[in-house]
Design an enzyme around this catalytic site. Structure first.
Site, mmCIF file in Angstrom:
data_model
loop_
_atom_site.group_PDB
_atom_site.id
_atom_site.type_symbol
_atom_site.label_atom_id
_atom_site.label_comp_id
_atom_site.label_asym_id
_atom_site.label_seq_id
_atom_site.Cartn_x
_atom_site.Cartn_y
_atom_site.Cartn_z
ATOM 1 C CB SER A 64 -0.922 0.025 1.211
ATOM 2 O OG SER A 64 -1.975 -0.881 1.035
ATOM 3 C CE LYS A 67 -3.845 0.709 -0.949
ATOM 4 N NZ LYS A 67 -4.495 0.324 0.309
ATOM 5 C CE1 TYR A 189 -3.978 -1.303 -4.938
ATOM 6 C CE2 TYR A 189 -4.767 -3.569 -4.898
ATOM 7 C CZ TYR A 189 -4.386 -2.417 -4.233
ATOM 8 O OH TYR A 189 -4.399 -2.381 -2.856
ATOM 9 C CE1 TYR A 241 -4.996 2.045 4.377
ATOM 10 C CE2 TYR A 241 -3.347 0.964 5.713
ATOM 11 C CZ TYR A 241 -3.848 1.308 4.483
ATOM 12 O OH TYR A 241 -3.193 0.919 3.358
ATOM 13 C CB VAL A 259 -0.009 -5.850 4.144
ATOM 14 C CG1 VAL A 259 -1.255 -5.234 4.741
ATOM 15 C CG2 VAL A 259 -0.152 -6.037 2.644
HETATM 16 O O1 DON Z 1 -4.627 -4.821 -1.928
HETATM 17 C C1 DON Z 1 -4.093 -5.303 -0.950
HETATM 18 O O2 DON Z 1 -4.748 -5.825 -0.052
HETATM 19 C C2 DON Z 1 -2.580 -5.211 -0.834
HETATM 20 N N1 DON Z 1 -1.987 -5.307 -2.128
HETATM 21 C C3 DON Z 1 -2.158 -3.939 -0.208
HETATM 22 C C4 DON Z 1 -2.743 -3.701 1.164
HETATM 23 C C5 DON Z 1 -1.858 -2.922 2.077
HETATM 24 O O3 DON Z 1 -0.668 -2.887 1.972
HETATM 25 C C6 DON Z 1 -2.548 -2.296 3.215
HETATM 26 N N2 DON Z 1 -1.615 -1.534 4.031
HETATM 27 N N3 DON Z 1 -1.215 -1.609 5.101
#
Ligand code: DON
Length: 430
Positions: A64, A67, A189, A241, A259
Site C-alpha cells: 500500500s 498508493k 494494481y 488508516y 502489509v
Molecule cells: O490490496 C491489498 O490488499 C494489498 N496489495 C495492499 C494492502 C496494504 O498494503 C494495506 N496496508 N497496510
C-alpha cells in the site's frame, strides 16, 4: 562526526530489536514467506545523505505504500479536478480493504484505502495495462533513484487470492468510477503493490516528497510541488488508516504503511524515513515500524508541528579567522536536521581545520536533539585529536553543569584566542 547521527539511528534500532509483537500478513499467502524478524531502518536528509541500520537493504514488496505515489501520478497526469471527481480526500475510519464508497458521492473516500487506490490506477492514461504499469513503475523508480523490480511470486499470489479487491473493482465499475475492465485495472494494481523496495528506497522516496518533488540524490524534478503537497496532505489524514489520529498526535509525519511491512514517513523540507519490519497490527501497519517512528519523532523532535516554523537553521557563514581555525556560524531554529547538516559539513571539511568554532549566538531556538548532537560534536573532535569550541553566550547548547563548559565562550574573539592557545600548545607538544 556524521557517525553521531548514525549512532542515534543504531540506538533506536537496538531499542526495538527485541520487539516481536504482531503477525505476518497471510491473506496474500506469499507475504507470509518472509523472515518475520527482518528489521531495517534508513533516513535520508533533504540533501540526499543516507543513514542506514539493520536490514535496510532487504527487499520486500511496497504494497500500500504504492498508493500515495500512484495518486501523485494521477494528479500529475490528469490534474486535481479529474482526480477529485473519482476519489475523495476524507479519512474513512474503515479497514484498508473495506468494500465501500462515500454514501453521497458514490466514489472511494480516499486514495489510501484499496477502493481509492484502484480508482487511482484507472486514472493513469494509457492504451494498455502494460503501458499503465510501465508509467507507474518508472514513476516510483524516479522517486527511488533506481529501477524497481517486480516480485513475480507475490504478484501471482495476490492475483490468485484477490477476491476482495475484485469485489471492490466491480463495485467501482457499477458506480461508474471505473470505465475500464476491472480485471485489467486490478492486474496493474496487483503489479504496483508487488514492486520490490528496501527501507533505503523508501527513505529516498520520502526525501523526494520532503523536497517538494525533487529527488535529492539524482537532482531530478520528479513531480511538481502542488502535487506533492496534496499527496502529503492525504498521507497525513489517511496514510495510517483508522490509526491516523493516533499517528498524527504521537508521530506527526505524513506517512504510509504497507502489509509487506514497510512504512515511509516524510518530514517536509527536512527528511525521509523508511522502516521495514513485517509483523503487523490489526490495522495492517507494521507494529515495530510504528514504534520506531514514534521513537524517532520523540527523540529527534520530528513532529511536523514542531518544525513547521518560519525559520530553519542554516549555516550563515563559514570562515577561517586564522589558518587551522574554522568558524561555523548558524542561525535560525536549530533542530535535528539543521544540527545534522552542521555536523556533516564540519565532518566533510575536517582536514581543513584543527579547531572548529561553532557560533550559535544567533540561534533563535534549539531543541534537545540538536543540543545533544552538537555537544557530541565537541567530544568527537577531541577524540580525533582536534578541538571544538562553542560561542554560546546564552547557554543554548552548553548547560552550566556540562563537562563541556570549558569549551563555551561569550564571543568569537574569545573563542579564537582560546583556539590560538590550543594550537600553540598542540604544536609545542608535537
Ligand atoms: O490490496 C491489498 O490488499 C494489498 N496489495 C495492499 C494492502 C496494504 O498494503 C494495506 N496496508 N497496510
Amino acid at each position: 562526526m556524521a557517525g553521531l547521527v548514525q549512532r542515534y539511528l543504531d540506538r533506536i534500532w537496538r531499542e526495538h530489536a527485541g520487539c516481536d509483537d504482531g503477525q505476518l500478513a497471510d491473506y496474500i499467502p506469499e507475504l507470509a514467506d518472509v523472515d518475520p524478524d527482518g528489521f531495517g531502518l534508513a533516513l535520508s536528509s533533504s540533501d540526499g545523505f543516507i543513514y542506514e541500520t539493520g536490514d535496510a537493504a532487504v527487499q520486500f514488496t511496497i504494497q500500500s505504500i504504492s498508493k500515495p505515489f500512484t495518486y501523485a501520478l494521477a494528479l500529475e497526469m490528469v490534474g486535481p479536478e479529474v482526480v477529485d471527481a473519482s476519489i475523495g480526500v476524507e479519512p474513512s475510519g474503515e479497514a484498508f480493504n473495506e468494500i465501500s464508497v462515500d454514501p453521497l458521492s458514490k466514489t472511494p473516500k480516499n486514495p489510501m484505502i484499496n477502493a481509492g487506490a484502484i480508482a487511482a490506477v484507472a486514472l493513469i492514461p494509457a492504451s494498455s495495462p502494460e503501458e499503465r504499469f510501465a508509467l507507474i513503475r518508472d514513476w516510483y523508480s524516479a522517486f527511488a533513484g533506481r529501477q524497481l523490480e517486480l516480485d513475480e511470486q507475490v504478484y501471482a499470489s495476490e492475483k490468485a487470492t484477490g477476491s476482495r479487491n475484485r469485489a471492490i473493482g466491480y463495485m467501482l465499475q457499477s458506480f461508474g468510477v471505473l470505465d475500464d475492465d476491472p480485471d485489467a485495472v486490478l492486474d496493474v494494481y496487483y503489479r504496483q503493490c508487488s514492486l520490490r523496495v528496501t527501507a533505503t528506497d523508501l527513505a529516498k522516496m520520502g526525501a523526494t516528497l520532503a523536497r517538494g518533488g525533487v529527488n535529492p540524490q539524482t537532482g531530478r524534478r520528479v513531480s511538481n510541488a502542488a502535487v506533492v503537497k496534496r499527496t502529503l496532505a492525504v498521507m497525513v489524514t489517511c496514510g495510517m488508516y483508522d490509526g491516523a489520529g493516533d499517528w498524527v498526535s504521537a508521530v506527526g509525519m505524513p506517512a504510509k504503511s504497507g502489509v509487506g511491512g514497510g512504512i515511509v514517513a516524510v518530514l517536509p523540507g527536512q527528511l525521509g524515513i523508511g522502516v521495514y519490519s513485517p509483523r503487523l497490527d490489526a490495522k495492517g501497519n507494521s507494529v515495530r515500524g510504528v514504534r520506531v517512528c514514534r521513537s524517532l519523532s520523540e527523540q529527534l523532535g520530528l513532529h511536523f508541528l514542531t518544525v513547521a516554523r518560519d525559520s530553519r537553521a542554516t549555516l550563515r557563514a563559514v570562515y577561517d579567522p586564522e589558518p587551522g581555525i574554522r568558524v561555523y556560524e548558524a542561525h535560525g531554529d536549530l533542530l535535528f536536521s539543521g544540527a545534522e547538516q552542521v555536523i556533516r559539513v564540519a565532518d566533510r571539511e575536517r582536514d581543513a581545520f584543527q579547531v572548529a568554532i561553532l557560533d550559535v549566538s544567533r540561534i533563535d531556538d534549539i531543541d534537545d536533539a540538536a543540543r545533544a548532537l552538537l555537544s557530541g560534536m565537541a567530544e568527537e573532535l577531541r577524540s580525533d585529536g582536534k578541538s571544538g569550541f562553542v560561542v554560546d553566550p546564552d547557554r543554548s547548547v552548553i548547560r552550566a553543569d556540562s563537562a563541556l563548559d570549558a569549551s563555551r565562550f561569550a564571543s568569537v574573539a574569545d573563542a579564537v584566542d582560546a583556539a590560538r592557545l590550543w594550537l600553540d600548545a598542540a604544536r609545542r607538544g608535537r
